[in-house]
Motif scaffolding. Sequence first.
Motif, PDB file in Angstrom:
ATOM      1  N   ARG A  71       4.307  -8.145  -8.443  1.00 29.11           N
ATOM      2  CA  ARG A  71       5.436  -7.395  -9.008  1.00 29.11           C
ATOM      3  C   ARG A  71       6.308  -6.859  -7.868  1.00 29.11           C
ATOM      4  NH1 ARG A  71       1.059  -5.055 -10.397  1.00 29.11           N
ATOM      5  NH2 ARG A  71       1.697  -3.087  -9.386  1.00 29.11           N
ATOM      6  N   ARG A  72       7.531  -6.553  -8.215  1.00 28.37           N
ATOM      7  CA  ARG A  72       8.454  -5.986  -7.232  1.00 28.37           C
ATOM      8  C   ARG A  72       8.119  -4.537  -6.893  1.00 28.37           C
ATOM      9  NH1 ARG A  72      13.533  -7.824  -5.696  1.00 28.37           N
ATOM     10  NH2 ARG A  72      13.494  -9.367  -7.376  1.00 28.37           N
ATOM     11  N   ASP A  73       7.469  -3.815  -7.814  1.00 26.77           N
ATOM     12  CA  ASP A  73       7.227  -2.389  -7.604  1.00 26.77           C
ATOM     13  C   ASP A  73       5.920  -2.108  -6.858  1.00 26.77           C
ATOM     14  OD1 ASP A  73       5.434  -3.073  -9.559  1.00 26.77           O
ATOM     15  OD2 ASP A  73       6.006  -1.515 -10.989  1.00 26.77           O
ATOM     16  N   MET A  74       5.300  -3.128  -6.285  1.00 29.02           N
ATOM     17  CA  MET A  74       4.083  -2.921  -5.510  1.00 29.02           C
ATOM     18  C   MET A  74       4.407  -2.256  -4.167  1.00 29.02           C
ATOM     19  SD  MET A  74       2.115  -6.568  -6.099  1.00 29.02           S
ATOM     20  CE  MET A  74       0.494  -5.949  -5.616  1.00 29.02           C
ATOM     21  N   PRO A  75       3.549  -1.338  -3.691  1.00 39.30           N
ATOM     22  CA  PRO A  75       3.820  -0.701  -2.385  1.00 39.30           C
ATOM     23  C   PRO A  75       3.854  -1.720  -1.246  1.00 39.30           C
ATOM     24  CG  PRO A  75       1.605  -0.167  -3.196  1.00 39.30           C
ATOM     25  CD  PRO A  75       2.340  -0.798  -4.320  1.00 39.30           C
ATOM     26  N   GLU A  76       3.084  -2.800  -1.366  1.00 41.78           N
ATOM     27  CA  GLU A  76       3.100  -3.827  -0.329  1.00 41.78           C
ATOM     28  C   GLU A  76       4.474  -4.499  -0.226  1.00 41.78           C
ATOM     29  OE1 GLU A  76      -1.169  -3.901  -1.958  1.00 41.78           O
ATOM     30  OE2 GLU A  76       0.861  -3.607  -2.730  1.00 41.78           O
ATOM     31  N   TYR A  77       5.154  -4.624  -1.367  1.00 50.60           N
ATOM     32  CA  TYR A  77       6.486  -5.243  -1.329  1.00 50.60           C
ATOM     33  C   TYR A  77       7.486  -4.333  -0.617  1.00 50.60           C
ATOM     34  CZ  TYR A  77      10.890  -7.393  -2.524  1.00 50.60           C
ATOM     35  OH  TYR A  77      12.124  -7.980  -2.424  1.00 50.60           O
ATOM     36  N   ASN A  78       7.318  -3.027  -0.768  1.00 53.88           N
ATOM     37  CA  ASN A  78       8.200  -2.095  -0.064  1.00 53.88           C
ATOM     38  C   ASN A  78       8.026  -2.247   1.447  1.00 53.88           C
ATOM     39  OD1 ASN A  78      10.048   0.203   0.113  1.00 53.88           O
ATOM     40  ND2 ASN A  78       8.260   1.373   0.763  1.00 53.88           N
ATOM     41  N   ILE A  79       6.782  -2.418   1.893  1.00 55.58           N
ATOM     42  CA  ILE A  79       6.525  -2.657   3.316  1.00 55.58           C
ATOM     43  C   ILE A  79       7.171  -3.974   3.746  1.00 55.58           C
ATOM     44  CG2 ILE A  79       4.747  -3.152   5.034  1.00 55.58           C
ATOM     45  CD1 ILE A  79       4.758  -0.244   4.258  1.00 55.58           C
ATOM     46  N   PHE A  80       6.992  -5.009   2.931  1.00 54.85           N
ATOM     47  CA  PHE A  80       7.561  -6.324   3.237  1.00 54.85           C
ATOM     48  C   PHE A  80       9.079  -6.240   3.362  1.00 54.85           C
ATOM     49  CE2 PHE A  80       8.873 -10.659   1.554  1.00 54.85           C
ATOM     50  CZ  PHE A  80       8.553 -11.340   2.716  1.00 54.85           C
TER      51      PHE A  80
END
Length: 405
Positions: free
Chosen positions: A164-173
Amino acid sequence: MAAAHRALVACALIFHLFYNPTDSGAVQLTQSNLDMTLASNELVFINFYAEWCRFSNILQPIFDDAADKVASLFPDQGRVVMGKVDCDKENTIATRFHISKYPTLKVIRNGQPTKREFRGQRSVDAFADFVKKQLEDPIKEFNSLNELAELDSAKRTIVGYFDRRDMPEYNIFRRVATSLKEDCQFYVGFGEVTAQMHPPGHPIIVFRADKSRSNDKDVTFMGNLNNFDEAHIWVQEKCVPLVREITFENAEELTEEGLPFLILFHSPDDTTIIKKYNDLVTNELLSEKQSINFLTADGKKFEHPLHHLGKSLSDLPLIAIDSFRHMYLFPDIKEMDKPGKLKQFLQDLYSGKLHREFHYGPETPSVEAHQDSNSVEKKTTSPPESTFRKLAPSKNRYTLLRDEL
């Protein structure tokens, strides 16, 4: 109660005006407001100047007008600030950002200085367009795995596979991609599109090499995707190659690094020799990376340096060193992959042997060579002058501190 409320509102207003000034022009940054400005804005574009510098004075009104235009285009708080630093008054800030010439234009994204300065056209529209581009989402979304097969193979790529887009890992990415978007292209897929590529709840990112320039393998990040520093270091190592292509756009930046160039001049379509050179540098010359810049150059675009070497397009490929004083030609490119041959060429640069031989002919231990006192004069030559030195920061555009102080 009303008085207390008014006092609270007044404090909030003062805080907002202090860190987000509404005066026209770029925000004056000082020790007291710099860190807060950097921490509270996605992008901060800074003009480092000195009032006594002629080029700073020419740029100042243009940069201020651009700041007004950018403020009208992006009025939301926290998006972008164009600031300016008087380096005479704020010497500590100038030292912190390694300012070596005036004016210098630097970009800070999410509190992190970017590697590259702004070196483009200095006009209101150019600055505004640059900021627009900086604020674009650095990651492109793919909706089918088949789309990945169509990506530009000449560019290094990082592909993310997320639930999902709302994952914290995506924010890091996304933060990593924002910081390194000039070095790699970034793509991402979500949900069912990527379900077969990673375990549920465990997103991954994968490095895809520039197949047309190197033989590097695709690699999956095995670290902690919730750790920005760890992910950033890994992506940076993958996206910034040991051997870089020099262009007219990045030549000034490369020259300013101050290291001599070892350059492979190649035909535009000769990818085989580029890969061979990449492999040779990686396998045999890695220990020299602190002393030399390993580059490739399109011989058609850089015909001028070839002419200085007495060569033309028909002589490609060839290898040369530009020491920023002279250019030295590697004698025979067919011997580039002979063990130790290219490394010895570098050692001869460091020892001064290349310079001596260009002036006095090949060094020889023979007695006969020393018996003829005129032999040195007969062999005296003059190596071609550096041409890439002319692509360094221009004295017609900057005040260089090393010349002024």
